[in-house]
Design a protein around this motif. Structure first.
Motif, PDB file in Angstrom:
ATOM      1  N   THR A   1      45.220  25.038  -4.883  1.00  0.00           N
ATOM      2  CA  THR A   1      45.773  25.838  -6.436  1.00  0.00           C
ATOM      3  C   THR A   1      47.124  25.196  -6.637  1.00  0.00           C
ATOM      4  OG1 THR A   1      46.837  27.661  -5.241  1.00  0.00           O
ATOM      5  CG2 THR A   1      44.368  27.737  -5.978  1.00  0.00           C
ATOM      6  N   HIS A   2      47.571  25.223  -7.855  1.00  0.00           N
ATOM      7  CA  HIS A   2      48.777  25.173  -8.234  1.00  0.00           C
ATOM      8  C   HIS A   2      49.410  26.322  -9.126  1.00  0.00           C
ATOM      9  CE1 HIS A   2      46.877  23.175 -11.702  1.00  0.00           C
ATOM     10  NE2 HIS A   2      47.904  23.052 -12.429  1.00  0.00           N
ATOM     11  N   THR A   3      50.735  26.239  -9.201  1.00  0.00           N
ATOM     12  CA  THR A   3      51.403  27.552 -10.130  1.00  0.00           C
ATOM     13  C   THR A   3      51.536  27.092 -11.404  1.00  0.00           C
ATOM     14  OG1 THR A   3      51.952  28.570  -7.802  1.00  0.00           O
ATOM     15  CG2 THR A   3      53.166  29.061 -10.105  1.00  0.00           C
TER      16      THR A   3
ATOM     17  N   THR B   1      53.359  30.848 -17.249  1.00  0.00           N
ATOM     18  CA  THR B   1      52.832  31.390 -18.433  1.00  0.00           C
ATOM     19  C   THR B   1      53.649  32.324 -19.072  1.00  0.00           C
ATOM     20  OG1 THR B   1      51.615  33.160 -17.643  1.00  0.00           O
ATOM     21  CG2 THR B   1      50.970  30.966 -16.944  1.00  0.00           C
ATOM     22  N   ALA B   2      53.059  32.982 -20.375  1.00  0.00           N
ATOM     23  CA  ALA B   2      53.588  34.133 -21.073  1.00  0.00           C
ATOM     24  C   ALA B   2      53.537  35.215 -20.245  1.00  0.00           C
ATOM     25  CB  ALA B   2      52.970  34.006 -22.367  1.00  0.00           C
ATOM     26  N   MET B   3      52.662  35.243 -19.325  1.00  0.00           N
ATOM     27  CA  MET B   3      52.379  36.546 -18.554  1.00  0.00           C
ATOM     28  C   MET B   3      53.095  36.437 -17.072  1.00  0.00           C
ATOM     29  SD  MET B   3      51.258  38.117 -20.937  1.00  0.00           S
ATOM     30  CE  MET B   3      50.302  39.593 -20.375  1.00  0.00           C
ATOM     31  N   GLY B   4      53.631  35.263 -16.927  1.00  0.00           N
ATOM     32  CA  GLY B   4      54.166  35.302 -15.595  1.00  0.00           C
ATOM     33  C   GLY B   4      53.916  33.964 -14.827  1.00  0.00           C
ATOM     34  N   ASP B   5      54.138  33.859 -13.702  1.00  0.00           N
ATOM     35  CA  ASP B   5      53.592  32.826 -12.877  1.00  0.00           C
ATOM     36  C   ASP B   5      51.962  33.030 -12.408  1.00  0.00           C
ATOM     37  OD1 ASP B   5      55.887  31.485 -13.073  1.00  0.00           O
ATOM     38  OD2 ASP B   5      56.249  31.787 -10.789  1.00  0.00           O
ATOM     39  N   VAL B   6      51.439  31.967 -12.520  1.00  0.00           N
ATOM     40  CA  VAL B   6      49.748  32.018 -12.287  1.00  0.00           C
ATOM     41  C   VAL B   6      49.192  30.896 -11.405  1.00  0.00           C
ATOM     42  CG1 VAL B   6      47.317  32.472 -13.156  1.00  0.00           C
ATOM     43  CG2 VAL B   6      49.327  33.277 -14.577  1.00  0.00           C
ATOM     44  N   LYS B   7      48.613  31.297 -10.391  1.00  0.00           N
ATOM     45  CA  LYS B   7      47.959  30.225  -9.468  1.00  0.00           C
ATOM     46  C   LYS B   7      46.512  29.905 -10.239  1.00  0.00           C
ATOM     47  CE  LYS B   7      50.071  30.967  -5.073  1.00  0.00           C
ATOM     48  NZ  LYS B   7      49.850  31.170  -3.808  1.00  0.00           N
ATOM     49  N   VAL B   8      46.277  28.712 -10.347  1.00  0.00           N
ATOM     50  CA  VAL B   8      45.148  28.162 -11.058  1.00  0.00           C
ATOM     51  C   VAL B   8      44.504  27.103  -9.865  1.00  0.00           C
ATOM     52  CG1 VAL B   8      46.056  28.839 -13.256  1.00  0.00           C
ATOM     53  CG2 VAL B   8      46.141  26.287 -12.579  1.00  0.00           C
ATOM     54  N   PRO B   9      43.353  26.804 -10.217  1.00  0.00           N
ATOM     55  CA  PRO B   9      42.850  25.644  -9.247  1.00  0.00           C
ATOM     56  C   PRO B   9      43.252  24.343  -9.723  1.00  0.00           C
ATOM     57  CG  PRO B   9      40.962  27.129 -10.107  1.00  0.00           C
ATOM     58  CD  PRO B   9      42.121  27.378 -11.050  1.00  0.00           C
TER      59      PRO B   9
ATOM     60  N   SER C   1      52.924  23.229  -6.063  1.00  0.00           N
ATOM     61  CA  SER C   1      51.582  23.144  -5.767  1.00  0.00           C
ATOM     62  C   SER C   1      51.150  24.069  -4.382  1.00  0.00           C
ATOM     63  CB  SER C   1      51.177  21.682  -5.443  1.00  0.00           C
ATOM     64  OG  SER C   1      50.985  20.942  -6.527  1.00  0.00           O
ATOM     65  N   ASP C   2      50.395  24.867  -4.116  1.00  0.00           N
ATOM     66  CA  ASP C   2      50.063  25.611  -3.090  1.00  0.00           C
ATOM     67  C   ASP C   2      48.584  25.147  -2.387  1.00  0.00           C
ATOM     68  OD1 ASP C   2      52.314  27.333  -3.498  1.00  0.00           O
ATOM     69  OD2 ASP C   2      51.183  27.815  -5.409  1.00  0.00           O
ATOM     70  N   SER C   3      48.381  25.488  -1.244  1.00  0.00           N
ATOM     71  CA  SER C   3      46.993  25.462  -0.786  1.00  0.00           C
ATOM     72  C   SER C   3      46.700  26.780   0.122  1.00  0.00           C
ATOM     73  CB  SER C   3      47.024  24.251   0.323  1.00  0.00           C
ATOM     74  OG  SER C   3      45.808  24.151   0.948  1.00  0.00           O
TER      75      SER C   3
ATOM     76  N   ALA D   1      47.859  23.119 -16.754  1.00  0.00           N
ATOM     77  CA  ALA D   1      46.786  24.143 -16.118  1.00  0.00           C
ATOM     78  C   ALA D   1      45.373  23.291 -15.746  1.00  0.00           C
ATOM     79  CB  ALA D   1      46.467  25.085 -17.213  1.00  0.00           C
ATOM     80  N   LEU D   2      45.254  22.220 -16.677  1.00  0.00           N
ATOM     81  CA  LEU D   2      43.935  21.707 -16.202  1.00  0.00           C
ATOM     82  C   LEU D   2      44.355  20.500 -15.250  1.00  0.00           C
ATOM     83  CD1 LEU D   2      42.719  21.459 -20.034  1.00  0.00           C
ATOM     84  CD2 LEU D   2      41.789  22.878 -18.235  1.00  0.00           C
ATOM     85  N   GLY D   3      45.242  20.016 -14.918  1.00  0.00           N
ATOM     86  CA  GLY D   3      45.761  18.751 -14.242  1.00  0.00           C
ATOM     87  C   GLY D   3      45.647  17.577 -14.665  1.00  0.00           C
ATOM     88  N   LYS D   4      45.999  17.881 -16.127  1.00  0.00           N
ATOM     89  CA  LYS D   4      45.977  16.334 -16.867  1.00  0.00           C
ATOM     90  C   LYS D   4      47.252  15.790 -17.182  1.00  0.00           C
ATOM     91  CE  LYS D   4      41.426  15.958 -16.703  1.00  0.00           C
ATOM     92  NZ  LYS D   4      40.595  14.638 -16.271  1.00  0.00           N
TER      93      LYS D   4
END
Length: 326
Positions: A45-47, A50-58, A30-32, A168-171
């Motif tokens: 956000t959290h990291t 993915t198939a395309m590399g690390d992604v930061k998402v809300p 997790s990041d802020s 990705a959805l935090g679920k």
């Protein structure tokens, strides 16, 4: 129609999603972005890997766009209400096995593997869910709109993809309950059809008629193949000849190769143009063991083949049990 998922209290709620990249696995980092109060919460956000590399998402995405049926199933199963989604090239609208009160809230953003970028952007998403096999060549365009989470592929990897979507959805907590409910449903259906030994001794084929293509005898490396494997069903030897484990394609003149104790069938496109009507009236088809014994079952292609998710699986298991025990 009740499903085991519904019986266990898993509901399809309404929530929104956030942008991320194509995924194959998930990260719990997790990041802020700093700040305080409501602004900091919105920026959290959290990291996700993915198939395309690390992604930061809300951390709490609010406006999610999904670009395939598997992603749509995942979001709704996890209680998230997307703002937009693609649809099948052969049909308008969204799969009818999903709750109408949820799908009617969706904005159509084009066909699967051919989304309308302007429409996607107009929805102002904070997360896009899709796969590399569908939209890999559009990754840069999509990620310029919102964080885009891509899994590598679809179909047989649906369980792994679901975990990526949940991350990705935090679920993640909800995902654990859904997986446990599915496992319990599998055990119930297996018992209902006579137990593990009977399941293993019963060969099942899935035959899909496709408009503009050969008839597909489905192998083991696909969505429905994985569900049959979870049930412990037997599979005819022809399934081992499937190309890349996906399907063994035949002409109507070789449909006898689909012989099995039980045959499920579906059609993609128009039944006449796909050859469904003509083939199923042929002597070769009527000579199949399943046909002679009244064990050929027509099912909904958009559910059994294109559903690709846990809500679809729950419906499939209910229907499978009903047909096998009816």
């Amino acid at each position: 129609m009740p499903t085991a998922l519904r019986r266990r209290g898993i509901t399809l709620g309404a929530l929104a999603l956030t942008g991320a990249l194509s995924l194959t696995a998930c990260s719990s980092d997790s990041d802020s972005d700093g700040g305080s109060g409501a602004g900091a919460a919105a920026a959290a956000t959290h990291t996700v890997k993915t198939a395309m590399g690390d992604v930061k998402v809300p951390v709490a995405p609010k406006r999610v766009v999904v670009l395939d049926t598997g992603e749509l199933d995942s979001a709704l199963t996890l209680g998230v209400q997307p703002v937009g989604a693609t649809h099948s090239a052969t049909e308008d609208g969204f799969p009818t096995y999903l709750p109408a009160d949820r799908t009617k809230k969706l904005t159509e953003v084009g066909e699967i593997a051919n989304p309308n970028m302007e429409t996607v952007a107009s929805l102002k998403p904070d997360l896009i869910l899709t796969s590399k096999v569908r939209d890999g060549d559009r990754y840069e365009q999509l990620s310029a709109i919102a964080p885009t989470v891509m899994t590598e592929s679809t179909g047989t990897t649906w369980k792994e993809n679901f975990q990526v979507h949940a991350e990705a959805l935090g679920k993640q907590a909800e995902a654990k309950k859904i997986v446990a409910a599915y496992d319990a449903h599998i055990a119930e259906v297996t018992e209902a059809i006579g137990g593990k030994e009977k399941a293993a001794a019963t060969d099942v084929n899935f035959v899909r008629f496709v408009e503009g293509a050969d008839i597909r005898i489905y192998g083991k490396q696909n969505y429905i193949g994985s569900i049959l494997a979870d049930l412990g069903m037997g599979r005819p030897a022809i399934t081992d000849k499937a190309k890349d484990g996906f399907s063994y394609d035949v002409s109507p003149e070789k449909i006898d190769l689909a012989d099995a104790d039980v045959v499920f069938t579906s059609t993609y496109g128009d039944p006449d143009k796909a050859g469904t009507t003509k083939t199923m009236k042929s002597g070769l088809w009527k000579g199949l063991t399943a046909a002679k014994n009244g064990k050929v079952f027509k099912v909904d292609d958009r559910l059994w083949i294109a559903g690709i998710g846990y809500t679809a699986a729950g419906r499939i298991l209910d229907e499978f049990q009903a047909k096998m025990t009816g």
